[in-house]
Structures are given as C-alpha cells and as structure tokens.
Design a protein around this motif. Structure first.
Motif, short mmCIF file in Angstrom:
data_model
loop_
_atom_site.label_atom_id
_atom_site.label_comp_id
_atom_site.label_asym_id
_atom_site.label_seq_id
_atom_site.Cartn_x
_atom_site.Cartn_y
_atom_site.Cartn_z
N MET A 251 -14.89 7.71 19.30
CA MET A 251 -13.34 8.49 19.65
C MET A 251 -13.65 9.87 20.55
N TYR A 252 -12.69 9.91 21.41
CA TYR A 252 -12.62 11.15 22.33
C TYR A 252 -11.26 11.86 22.50
N ARG A 253 -11.25 13.08 22.41
CA ARG A 253 -9.78 13.78 22.47
C ARG A 253 -10.21 14.82 23.41
N GLN A 254 -9.11 14.80 24.41
CA GLN A 254 -9.08 15.93 25.35
C GLN A 254 -7.53 16.47 25.46
N GLY A 255 -7.23 17.47 24.72
CA GLY A 255 -5.93 18.13 24.84
C GLY A 255 -5.03 17.12 23.97
N ASP A 256 -3.95 16.49 24.83
CA ASP A 256 -3.24 15.74 23.93
C ASP A 256 -3.30 14.23 24.12
N ILE A 257 -4.61 13.79 24.73
CA ILE A 257 -4.78 12.50 24.88
C ILE A 257 -6.12 12.16 23.77
N LEU A 258 -5.81 10.93 23.24
CA LEU A 258 -6.83 10.40 22.33
C LEU A 258 -7.41 9.08 23.10
N ILE A 259 -8.91 8.75 23.03
CA ILE A 259 -9.35 7.69 23.96
C ILE A 259 -10.25 7.03 23.00
N VAL A 260 -9.95 5.85 22.65
CA VAL A 260 -10.46 5.04 21.46
C VAL A 260 -11.23 3.83 22.16
N PRO A 261 -12.57 3.69 22.06
CA PRO A 261 -13.28 2.64 22.42
C PRO A 261 -12.83 1.23 21.73
N VAL A 262 -12.64 0.30 22.23
CA VAL A 262 -12.12 -1.13 21.49
C VAL A 262 -13.12 -2.27 22.21
N PRO A 263 -13.45 -3.00 21.44
CA PRO A 263 -14.24 -4.26 21.76
C PRO A 263 -13.41 -5.11 22.87
N GLU A 264 -14.13 -5.72 23.69
CA GLU A 264 -13.55 -6.30 24.81
C GLU A 264 -12.86 -7.53 24.07
N GLU A 265 -13.45 -8.18 23.30
CA GLU A 265 -12.54 -9.27 22.67
C GLU A 265 -11.12 -9.02 22.16
N ALA B 82 -15.22 18.50 30.85
CA ALA B 82 -15.21 16.87 31.34
C ALA B 82 -15.86 16.21 30.15
N ILE B 83 -15.50 15.10 29.88
CA ILE B 83 -16.01 14.31 28.77
C ILE B 83 -16.50 12.82 29.48
N PRO B 84 -17.87 12.96 29.44
CA PRO B 84 -18.52 11.49 29.79
C PRO B 84 -18.11 10.49 29.00
N LEU B 85 -17.66 9.21 29.61
CA LEU B 85 -17.34 7.85 28.94
C LEU B 85 -18.31 6.92 29.19
N PRO B 86 -19.05 6.18 28.24
CA PRO B 86 -19.95 5.12 28.32
C PRO B 86 -18.97 3.62 28.95
N LYS B 87 -19.64 3.02 29.67
CA LYS B 87 -18.78 1.74 30.21
C LYS B 87 -18.23 0.95 29.10
N GLY B 88 -16.97 0.37 29.01
CA GLY B 88 -16.30 -0.38 28.11
C GLY B 88 -14.61 -0.33 28.27
N TRP B 89 -14.20 -0.87 27.30
CA TRP B 89 -12.70 -0.82 27.41
C TRP B 89 -12.42 0.27 26.23
N TYR B 90 -11.23 0.93 26.58
CA TYR B 90 -10.70 1.90 25.87
C TYR B 90 -9.16 1.90 25.66
N ARG B 91 -8.70 2.36 24.41
CA ARG B 91 -7.19 2.38 24.34
C ARG B 91 -7.00 3.88 24.45
N VAL B 92 -5.96 4.26 25.26
CA VAL B 92 -5.35 5.51 25.63
C VAL B 92 -4.14 5.97 24.82
N GLN B 93 -4.29 6.69 23.86
CA GLN B 93 -2.84 7.25 23.20
C GLN B 93 -2.47 8.51 23.32
N ARG B 94 -1.22 8.84 23.90
CA ARG B 94 -0.73 10.16 23.95
C ARG B 94 -0.29 10.81 22.51
N GLN B 95 -0.43 12.07 22.50
CA GLN B 95 -0.32 12.82 21.28
C GLN B 95 1.32 12.63 20.97
#
Length: 108
Positions: free
Chosen positions: A1-15, A82-95
């Motif tokens: 999980m990653y957070r930057q300010g009011d953004i939450l970025i959560v890795p999700v499995p592609e399936e 800056a936050i590095p993100l590995p390759k993949g899918w993410y769900r992006v949620q605003r606070q």
C-alpha cells in the motif's frame, strides 16, 4: 500500500481487475505527459504518475480509479517525495471525509 497526501494506492491482483476496466481507454495525460491521479483545487499541484501506463477513471468520485503500470512508474507531487511503484495494477482511492449525513472527497 502507498499513500501520498490524500491519495491511497493499493496493489491489486490482475485477475481481480474487472474486464471492463482492463479494456477501457486511459484518462488523458496532462500537458507534461503525466497521468494525474488528483489535482489540488487550492494549489494547482497534482498527484501524478510519471511513466508508461493507463489510468481508468471511475464515473463516480467516491469509487476508486484503476491504474496499470506495465513497467512500473513514479508518483510525484510538488510537496511530497516521489514514490516508486513496481509494475502491476493498482486501485487509487481519494481520501474521504464525513460531513453530517454523507461523505465527500477531501479537497486540498
């Protein structure tokens, strides 16, 4: 999980990514070539992704967006590291914040 300010970025499995999201067109990039996750209403600063990828916006602001980074990327903002993100899918949620009887997206 990653957070930057009011953004939450959560890795999700592609399936688990809905098929409609996987085939949807990307949100447009800004003039600097970035995928803007959230734009600061007061400052004009942006939480944005640098690098190749696709951002699929939800039609409703309370629902998450989806981000696909086929080779990784970085989330940048003028006031945060800056936050590095590995390759993949993410769900992006605003606070969100509670207001009597409802919720609303946080505005910065």
């Amino acid at each position: 999980m990653y957070r930057q300010g009011d953004i939450l970025i959560v890795p999700v499995p592609e399936e688990t990514v809905p098929a409609a999201v996987r085939t949807a067109p990307s949100a447009p990039r800004d003039p600097g070539g970035r995928l803007v996750l959230a734009l600061g209403e007061a400052t004009g600063h942006a939480h944005a992704v640098v690098g190749p990828g696709v951002l699929v916006r939800s039609p409703h602001p309370m629902e998450p967006d989806f981000l696909h980074l086929p080779s990784g990327g970085r989330v940048v903002h003028e006031e945060h590291a800056a936050i590095p993100l590995p390759k993949g899918w993410y769900r992006v949620q605003r606070q969100r914040e509670y207001v009597p009887g409802a919720f609303r997206v946080v505005a910065d």
